[in-house]
Design a protein around this motif. Structure first.
Motif, PDB file in Angstrom:
ATOM      1  N   TYR A  51     -16.743  -7.815  17.756  1.00  0.00           N
ATOM      2  CA  TYR A  51     -15.661  -7.991  16.786  1.00  0.00           C
ATOM      3  C   TYR A  51     -16.073  -7.397  15.438  1.00  0.00           C
ATOM      4  N   GLY A  52     -17.302  -7.685  15.023  1.00  0.00           N
ATOM      5  CA  GLY A  52     -17.798  -7.172  13.741  1.00  0.00           C
ATOM      6  C   GLY A  52     -17.833  -5.653  13.720  1.00  0.00           C
ATOM      7  N   GLN A  53     -18.241  -5.062  14.833  1.00  0.00           N
ATOM      8  CA  GLN A  53     -18.252  -3.595  14.897  1.00  0.00           C
ATOM      9  C   GLN A  53     -16.838  -3.035  14.801  1.00  0.00           C
ATOM     10  N   ALA A  54     -15.913  -3.626  15.574  1.00  0.00           N
ATOM     11  CA  ALA A  54     -14.517  -3.170  15.547  1.00  0.00           C
ATOM     12  C   ALA A  54     -13.948  -3.329  14.139  1.00  0.00           C
ATOM     13  N   PHE A  55     -14.277  -4.447  13.519  1.00  0.00           N
ATOM     14  CA  PHE A  55     -13.783  -4.746  12.170  1.00  0.00           C
ATOM     15  C   PHE A  55     -14.253  -3.684  11.169  1.00  0.00           C
ATOM     16  N   GLN A  56     -15.541  -3.337  11.224  1.00  0.00           N
ATOM     17  CA  GLN A  56     -16.067  -2.354  10.274  1.00  0.00           C
ATOM     18  C   GLN A  56     -15.534  -0.958  10.574  1.00  0.00           C
ATOM     19  N   MET A  57     -15.390  -0.661  11.879  1.00  0.00           N
ATOM     20  CA  MET A  57     -14.821   0.640  12.253  1.00  0.00           C
ATOM     21  C   MET A  57     -13.402   0.767  11.709  1.00  0.00           C
ATOM     22  N   ARG A  58     -12.646  -0.325  11.799  1.00  0.00           N
ATOM     23  CA  ARG A  58     -11.271  -0.321  11.289  1.00  0.00           C
ATOM     24  C   ARG A  58     -11.280  -0.173   9.759  1.00  0.00           C
ATOM     25  N   ASP A  59     -12.124  -0.921   9.086  1.00  0.00           N
ATOM     26  CA  ASP A  59     -12.228  -0.810   7.617  1.00  0.00           C
ATOM     27  C   ASP A  59     -12.556   0.626   7.210  1.00  0.00           C
ATOM     28  N   ASP A  60     -13.498   1.223   7.906  1.00  0.00           N
ATOM     29  CA  ASP A  60     -13.919   2.581   7.573  1.00  0.00           C
ATOM     30  C   ASP A  60     -12.781   3.577   7.839  1.00  0.00           C
ATOM     31  N   TYR A  61     -12.065   3.340   8.920  1.00  0.00           N
ATOM     32  CA  TYR A  61     -10.928   4.205   9.252  1.00  0.00           C
ATOM     33  C   TYR A  61      -9.876   4.132   8.147  1.00  0.00           C
ATOM     34  N   LEU A  62      -9.541   2.906   7.749  1.00  0.00           N
ATOM     35  CA  LEU A  62      -8.517   2.719   6.721  1.00  0.00           C
ATOM     36  C   LEU A  62      -8.980   3.260   5.368  1.00  0.00           C
ATOM     37  N   ASP A  63     -10.272   3.234   5.130  1.00  0.00           N
ATOM     38  CA  ASP A  63     -10.785   3.726   3.848  1.00  0.00           C
ATOM     39  C   ASP A  63     -10.348   5.168   3.601  1.00  0.00           C
ATOM     40  N   LEU A  64     -10.239   5.936   4.684  1.00  0.00           N
ATOM     41  CA  LEU A  64      -9.760   7.319   4.536  1.00  0.00           C
ATOM     42  C   LEU A  64      -8.286   7.471   4.893  1.00  0.00           C
ATOM     43  N   MET A  65      -7.857   6.786   5.956  1.00  0.00           N
ATOM     44  CA  MET A  65      -6.530   7.051   6.522  1.00  0.00           C
ATOM     45  C   MET A  65      -5.456   6.053   6.087  1.00  0.00           C
ATOM     46  N   GLY A  66      -5.854   4.996   5.409  1.00  0.00           N
ATOM     47  CA  GLY A  66      -4.887   3.988   4.983  1.00  0.00           C
ATOM     48  C   GLY A  66      -4.117   4.415   3.741  1.00  0.00           C
ATOM     49  N   THR A  67      -3.291   3.504   3.229  1.00  0.00           N
ATOM     50  CA  THR A  67      -2.570   3.774   1.989  1.00  0.00           C
ATOM     51  C   THR A  67      -3.162   2.892   0.889  1.00  0.00           C
ATOM     52  N   PRO A  68      -3.195   3.411  -0.352  1.00  0.00           N
ATOM     53  CA  PRO A  68      -3.746   2.622  -1.459  1.00  0.00           C
ATOM     54  C   PRO A  68      -2.977   1.320  -1.645  1.00  0.00           C
ATOM     55  N   GLU A  69      -1.662   1.335  -1.362  1.00  0.00           N
ATOM     56  CA  GLU A  69      -0.850   0.130  -1.528  1.00  0.00           C
ATOM     57  C   GLU A  69      -1.332  -0.962  -0.572  1.00  0.00           C
ATOM     58  N   ALA A  70      -1.476  -0.609   0.689  1.00  0.00           N
ATOM     59  CA  ALA A  70      -1.900  -1.608   1.671  1.00  0.00           C
ATOM     60  C   ALA A  70      -3.336  -2.072   1.402  1.00  0.00           C
ATOM     61  N   LEU A  71      -4.192  -1.151   0.976  1.00  0.00           N
ATOM     62  CA  LEU A  71      -5.606  -1.482   0.781  1.00  0.00           C
ATOM     63  C   LEU A  71      -5.866  -2.206  -0.535  1.00  0.00           C
ATOM     64  N   GLY A  72      -4.989  -1.965  -1.518  1.00  0.00           N
ATOM     65  CA  GLY A  72      -5.241  -2.538  -2.835  1.00  0.00           C
ATOM     66  C   GLY A  72      -6.383  -1.844  -3.564  1.00  0.00           C
ATOM     67  N   LYS A  73      -6.744  -0.649  -3.105  1.00  0.00           N
ATOM     68  CA  LYS A  73      -7.766   0.155  -3.798  1.00  0.00           C
ATOM     69  C   LYS A  73      -7.533   1.620  -3.418  1.00  0.00           C
ATOM     70  N   PRO A  74      -8.101   2.545  -4.186  1.00  0.00           N
ATOM     71  CA  PRO A  74      -7.892   3.957  -3.867  1.00  0.00           C
ATOM     72  C   PRO A  74      -8.515   4.304  -2.516  1.00  0.00           C
ATOM     73  N   VAL A  75      -7.918   5.243  -1.804  1.00  0.00           N
ATOM     74  CA  VAL A  75      -8.527   5.664  -0.526  1.00  0.00           C
ATOM     75  C   VAL A  75      -9.667   6.643  -0.808  1.00  0.00           C
ATOM     76  N   GLY A  76     -10.507   6.834   0.218  1.00  0.00           N
ATOM     77  CA  GLY A  76     -11.565   7.843   0.126  1.00  0.00           C
ATOM     78  C   GLY A  76     -12.836   7.376  -0.557  1.00  0.00           C
ATOM     79  N   GLY A  77     -12.988   6.079  -0.742  1.00  0.00           N
ATOM     80  CA  GLY A  77     -14.185   5.545  -1.415  1.00  0.00           C
ATOM     81  C   GLY A  77     -15.478   5.979  -0.727  1.00  0.00           C
ATOM     82  N   ASP A  78     -15.482   5.930   0.603  1.00  0.00           N
ATOM     83  CA  ASP A  78     -16.703   6.304   1.330  1.00  0.00           C
ATOM     84  C   ASP A  78     -17.062   7.774   1.090  1.00  0.00           C
ATOM     85  N   VAL A  79     -16.063   8.626   1.149  1.00  0.00           N
ATOM     86  CA  VAL A  79     -16.317  10.058   0.925  1.00  0.00           C
ATOM     87  C   VAL A  79     -16.887  10.265  -0.476  1.00  0.00           C
TER      88      VAL A  79
END
Lengths: 316, 316
Positions: free
Chosen positions: B200-228
Motif C-alpha cells: 500500500y505504501g509503495q502504491a501510495f508513493q507511486m501515486r503521489d509521484d505520478y500526481l506531482d507531475l501529471m496532476g493539477t495544481p488545484e487538486a494538489l493544492g501546490k504547484p506541479v513538477g516539484g520533483d523535477v
C-alpha cells in the motif's frame, strides 16, 4: 592521574570502535557525514561521564550502550545545530552542511537518533527509554527557546539559566544518573549523581559561553564571538547589558560593526564582569563537586570531582 | 460505506485531541510551528491504517499510542523535509520554515520525535521500540538516498523502488503490522498486515509521484513538477528517460527552461508512459488488497481493501 582512572582509556577505545560500527550505513552520503563529524573524535565528555559514574557505583550493566546513546543524542543535536549556529567551523573542521547541504545534515542526524533508539532498546529498560524521551524533549525545547529569546530579544538571567539547563545540563544529568538507573540504585546516591551531572553541565555550558567571547581563536579552534553574531545573549553579555546599554545595541546588530567584539571584551575586563562570570562558573563547579559527597571514595569519584573543578579554569 | 467503518470517526476525533495535548510545549515558537503543521489536519492516513488493522484483528491494545507514534514520525519527517523539498506549500499552507527559519522547523521536528519516544514507552513493549528504531533508520536512509541519487544523477528503477520503500512504505508497514505486534498475533495474519502496509505504501508513493507531475495544481493544492525542480527522478521520468534522452537534460536543469514541464507531460501522454505508470500503480494496489486474504471478513478489512484500490485512481 585523577582524570584517567583505571579502565577509562580502554573504555574510550572500545567506545570509538563500537560507535563506528553502529553508525555504518549502506548510503554513501550518510557515511561521509559521519566520517566528517561523528566518528572524527571530539572530547567524548558524555561517554566519559557515563563510565566514571558507572564505575563509581562499582560498575553498571549496559554502560557502553548508555555511553553510545548519550553521545548519539549529542551528535544528532550538533548536526541539527549546524543550521542554526552558522559557525564556520565545529571541532576545527568545515561544517558538514557546507559540503552536502543542510538536508543531508539533518537527515543524518535523524539516522543517529534511530541508532540511539536501537541501543537503548538493547538495555531492555523502559524507564531508560522514558528518561531519554524527557531529555530529548527538554533539549529540543531549550534549543528552540534560545532561538526564540534571540528573535524576541527576550534577554534575562532566568532565560539564560533555562537555556543552559535544557540544552546541555539535562543530558549530562542523564549521563551520570543513567548508570544508577541501570544498576537499580536509588535514593541519595542516584540523586547525588543526577545533581552532579546537572551542575556540571551548567558549569560546562557557562564556561563554553564565556570562552566563546573571551577565549582565543587558537585555543577554541574557531573564531570568537559566535554567540554575539547570532544575537545570543550569554551570562557575560547579560551582565554587561545591565551596566552598559550599548551592549544591547551590539547584540541587536549582531556585532557586525567593526570593533564591536573588541569593545565587548574590553568592557568585560575593565568592569570586572569577566571576573564575576569566572566566579559564578567556579561556584557552579564547586556545587557539582560537592554533590558527590554521598558516594564512597574511589578513583572514579575523584575523577568526576576533577572534571568539575577543571571547568573553573578551562581555557579551551 | 466501506471507507468509514464503525468507530473510525470517533477514533480520529479522539486522535486529534490526544495529539494536540501531546505536542503542547511551554515554548511559544514550538506551539506556533505545531499549530501550523502538526495539528492543522492532513489526511491522517497512518493513524487510519493503525485503527483499521487493529480492528480487523478485533482490537489491539495501545492502538491510540501506536497511531500517535506513526503520525509523529511522519510529521517530524515533514518538518525535516521542508528544508529539502523547498516546496512552496505543503498541505496548502505556507511552509513553516519560511516563517520561523529552518532551525526552528528542525528542532520542532526533534521535539516531535521526543514525544514519539514517550508514547511508545507507554506501551511497555520493547519490541515496538526496536521496530521504530529500524523504521526510523530506514526512513532517514531513504531520504538521504533520494538526495544522493539526485546529486549523483544515479537514476535507476532499482533506486526508485529502494527510495519509495524506505521513505514511505516501511512506516505504512509498521502502521498495519504494529497492531498485530501489540496484540501478540504472529504467523500469517501478522505477515498479511505487514505485506499490505508495504505494498500500500509503495502504491501510495507511486501515486503521489505520478500526481506531482501529471496532476493539477488545484487538486494538489501546490504547484506541479516539484520533483523535477529538485532533480528527483520518479517512475514516470525514469520510464520517459528510457525513451527520450532529452528528459535527462530536463532533470539536470531542474525543469528551469520555459515549457519543460509541459513538454514532459505531453511526452508522457503521447508515448503511453502515463498509462504504463497508472498500470503499475494499479498492480501494486492490487497486490496490497490481495495480501489481506488471510484476514477474516470484517468491515475493517473491507476498508483497508478500499483504501488500496483508491490508489489506483486517486487524483489528489
Amino acid at each position: 592521574m585523577a582524570l584517567s582512572p583505571p579502565g577509562l582509556d580502554a573504555f574510550l577505545d572500545k567506545f570509538e570502535e563500537t560507535l563506528e560500527a553502529l553508525v555504518q550505513s549502506e548510503v554513501l552520503f550518510i557515511r561521509l557525514i559521519h566520517q566528517d563529524l561523528v566518528t572524527a573524535g571530539g572530547k567524548r565528555i558524555r561517554p566519559r561521564l557515563v563510565f566514571l559514574a558507572s564505575r563509581a557505583l562499582g560498575g553498571a550493566p549496559f554502560e557502553m550502550e548508555l555511553a553510545l546513546a548519550v553521545e548519539l543524542l549529542h551528535s544528532a543535536t550538533l548536526l541539527h545545530d549546524d543550521l542554526i549556529d552558522d559557525a564556520e567551523t565545529r571541532r576545527g573542521k568545515e561544517a558538514a552542511f557546507r559540503k552536502y547541504g543542510n538536508a543531508v545534515s539533518v537527515l543524518s542526524g535523524d539516522f543517529l537518533l534511530s541508532r540511539l533508539l536501537h541501543v537503548i532498546a538493547k538495555t531492555g529498560r523502559m524507564e531508560l527509554v522514558e528518561r531519554f524521551a524527557q531529555v530529548a524533549k527538554t533539549l529540543s525545547e531549550g534549543e528552540v527557546l534560545q532561538f526564540q529569546v534571540a528573535a524576541l530579544e527576550d534577554y534575562s538571567l532566568e532565560n539564560y539559566e533555562r537555556i543552559i539547563t535544557a540544552k546541555t545540563a539535562v543530558l549530562m544529568e542523564l549521563s551520570t544518573e543513567g548508570p544508577a538507573l541501570l544498576k537499580g540504585v536509588d535514593g541519595e546516591v542516584r540523586e547525588a549523581l543526577a545533581r552532579f551531572g546537572l551542575f556540571y553541565g551548567q558549569a560546562f555550558q557557562m564556561r563554553d559561553d564565556y570562552l566563546d567571547l573571551m577565549g582565543t581563536p587558537e585555543a577554541l579552534g574557531k573564531p570568537v564571538g559566535g554567540d554575539v553574531r547570532e544575537g545570543k545573549a550569554t551570562l557575560i553579555t547579560l551582565l554587561l547589558m545591565e551596566r552598559f546599554p550599548e551592549v544591547r545595541e551590539v547584540l541587536r546588530r549582531k556585532g557586525r560593526r567593526e570593533g564591536d567584539l573588541d569593545r565587548l571584551r574590553m568592557l568585560a575586563w575593565e568592569s570586572g564582569v569577566a571576573e564575576e562570570v569566572e566566579r559564578r562558573i567556579r561556584e557552579r563547579a564547586l556545587l557539582a563537586a560537592a554533590a558527590l559527597k554521598p558516594l564512597p571514595p574511589s578513583p572514579y569519584k575523584e575523577a568526576l570531582e576533577a572534571l568539575a573543578l577543571k571547568e573553573a579554569e578551562r581555557l579551551s
